[in-house]
Write a protein that holds these residues in place. Sequence first.
Motif, short mmCIF file in Angstrom:
data_model
loop_
_atom_site.label_atom_id
_atom_site.label_comp_id
_atom_site.label_asym_id
_atom_site.label_seq_id
_atom_site.Cartn_x
_atom_site.Cartn_y
_atom_site.Cartn_z
N ALA A 36 -7.78 -1.53 -3.34
CA ALA A 36 -8.94 -0.81 -2.55
C ALA A 36 -8.19 0.39 -2.31
O ALA A 36 -7.11 0.40 -1.94
CB ALA A 36 -9.22 -1.51 -1.19
N GLU A 37 -9.13 1.65 -2.09
CA GLU A 37 -8.66 3.06 -1.93
C GLU A 37 -9.51 3.42 -0.68
O GLU A 37 -10.76 3.46 -1.04
CB GLU A 37 -8.79 3.83 -2.93
CG GLU A 37 -8.23 5.28 -2.66
CD GLU A 37 -8.19 6.15 -3.89
OE1 GLU A 37 -7.79 7.22 -3.85
OE2 GLU A 37 -8.77 5.56 -5.05
N ARG A 38 -8.89 3.83 0.32
CA ARG A 38 -9.65 4.29 1.37
C ARG A 38 -9.15 5.59 2.03
O ARG A 38 -7.78 5.96 1.80
CB ARG A 38 -10.02 3.18 2.47
CG ARG A 38 -10.63 2.17 2.12
CD ARG A 38 -12.00 2.51 1.87
NE ARG A 38 -12.80 1.30 1.50
CZ ARG A 38 -13.13 0.80 0.27
NH1 ARG A 38 -12.66 1.40 -0.85
NH2 ARG A 38 -14.06 -0.29 0.18
N LEU A 60 -9.48 -4.24 1.35
CA LEU A 60 -8.60 -5.21 0.58
C LEU A 60 -8.84 -6.65 0.97
O LEU A 60 -9.02 -7.67 0.22
CB LEU A 60 -7.09 -4.93 0.26
CG LEU A 60 -6.32 -5.86 -0.43
CD1 LEU A 60 -6.58 -5.90 -1.98
CD2 LEU A 60 -4.88 -5.51 -0.46
N GLY A 91 0.88 -1.08 0.06
CA GLY A 91 -0.13 -0.05 0.06
C GLY A 91 0.90 1.50 -0.19
O GLY A 91 2.12 1.22 0.19
N GLU A 93 -8.03 1.21 6.96
CA GLU A 93 -9.07 1.12 6.25
C GLU A 93 -8.95 0.34 4.89
O GLU A 93 -9.48 -0.36 4.38
CB GLU A 93 -10.08 2.37 6.03
CG GLU A 93 -10.54 3.07 7.49
CD GLU A 93 -11.12 4.38 7.20
OE1 GLU A 93 -11.04 5.03 5.89
OE2 GLU A 93 -11.47 4.77 8.32
N SER A 94 -8.15 0.92 4.12
CA SER A 94 -7.59 0.26 2.81
C SER A 94 -7.20 -1.17 3.10
O SER A 94 -7.57 -2.15 2.11
CB SER A 94 -6.31 1.12 2.14
OG SER A 94 -5.14 1.06 2.69
N THR A 153 -5.52 9.78 0.26
CA THR A 153 -5.89 8.58 0.58
C THR A 153 -4.99 7.60 0.48
O THR A 153 -3.75 7.87 0.03
CB THR A 153 -7.27 8.18 -0.61
OG1 THR A 153 -6.49 8.43 -1.87
CG2 THR A 153 -8.45 9.01 -0.24
N TRP A 154 -5.44 6.37 0.89
CA TRP A 154 -4.44 5.09 0.82
C TRP A 154 -4.95 4.16 -0.26
O TRP A 154 -5.99 3.80 -0.19
CB TRP A 154 -4.17 4.67 2.18
CG TRP A 154 -3.21 5.44 2.94
CD1 TRP A 154 -3.69 6.47 3.89
CD2 TRP A 154 -1.91 5.09 3.20
NE1 TRP A 154 -2.54 7.02 4.60
CE2 TRP A 154 -1.55 6.19 4.20
CE3 TRP A 154 -1.16 4.35 2.74
CZ2 TRP A 154 -0.05 6.28 4.48
CZ3 TRP A 154 0.38 4.17 3.18
CH2 TRP A 154 0.63 5.15 4.27
N ILE A 155 -3.97 3.66 -0.75
CA ILE A 155 -4.23 2.32 -1.73
C ILE A 155 -3.65 1.28 -1.31
O ILE A 155 -2.53 1.05 -0.89
CB ILE A 155 -3.63 2.65 -3.10
CG1 ILE A 155 -4.04 3.88 -3.90
CG2 ILE A 155 -3.72 1.51 -4.25
CD1 ILE A 155 -5.47 3.86 -4.58
N ALA A 156 -4.36 -0.05 -1.19
CA ALA A 156 -3.87 -1.27 -0.81
C ALA A 156 -4.28 -2.05 -1.84
O ALA A 156 -5.28 -2.34 -2.67
CB ALA A 156 -4.68 -1.88 0.35
N SER A 157 -3.06 -2.78 -2.43
CA SER A 157 -3.25 -3.68 -3.65
C SER A 157 -2.70 -5.20 -3.41
O SER A 157 -1.55 -5.18 -2.78
CB SER A 157 -2.34 -3.02 -4.71
OG SER A 157 -2.44 -3.80 -5.82
#
Length: 110
Positions: free
Chosen positions: A34-36, A46, A15, A41-42, A22-26
């Motif tokens: 997922a972006e939260r 995810l 992430g 939260e991300s 915001t934060w991206i988790a992949s």
Amino acid sequence: MNNQIPKIIHLRCYGYPTRRGTWIASCIDLSLIAERSSAQESIDALHEQILLYVESVFDTKDKNSIPYLLSRPVPWYQKLHYYLIGTICRFAKIRRGFKFKREYLLPQAA
């Protein structure tokens, strides 16, 4: 590819913060993202996506496709990003992202 369905799957995830705050988790093994508004939260979003995806994979009528559906890697440039984030996390004093591996116990197809 091996047609055996594994009992456990190990997924590589990472992430990073965006310019929008915001934060991206992949997940690079299932091509999910997922972006939260926060890192946690991300990660949670995810994790939920991964669980829903795996559940839908095992709901398929074509049981022979399950091993293929559990290996849905991202393009090479996203893998490169994963390794760059990992390097930054390891050597930078400022935390600019996160990298983690998670293990999932898979249901077995009937």
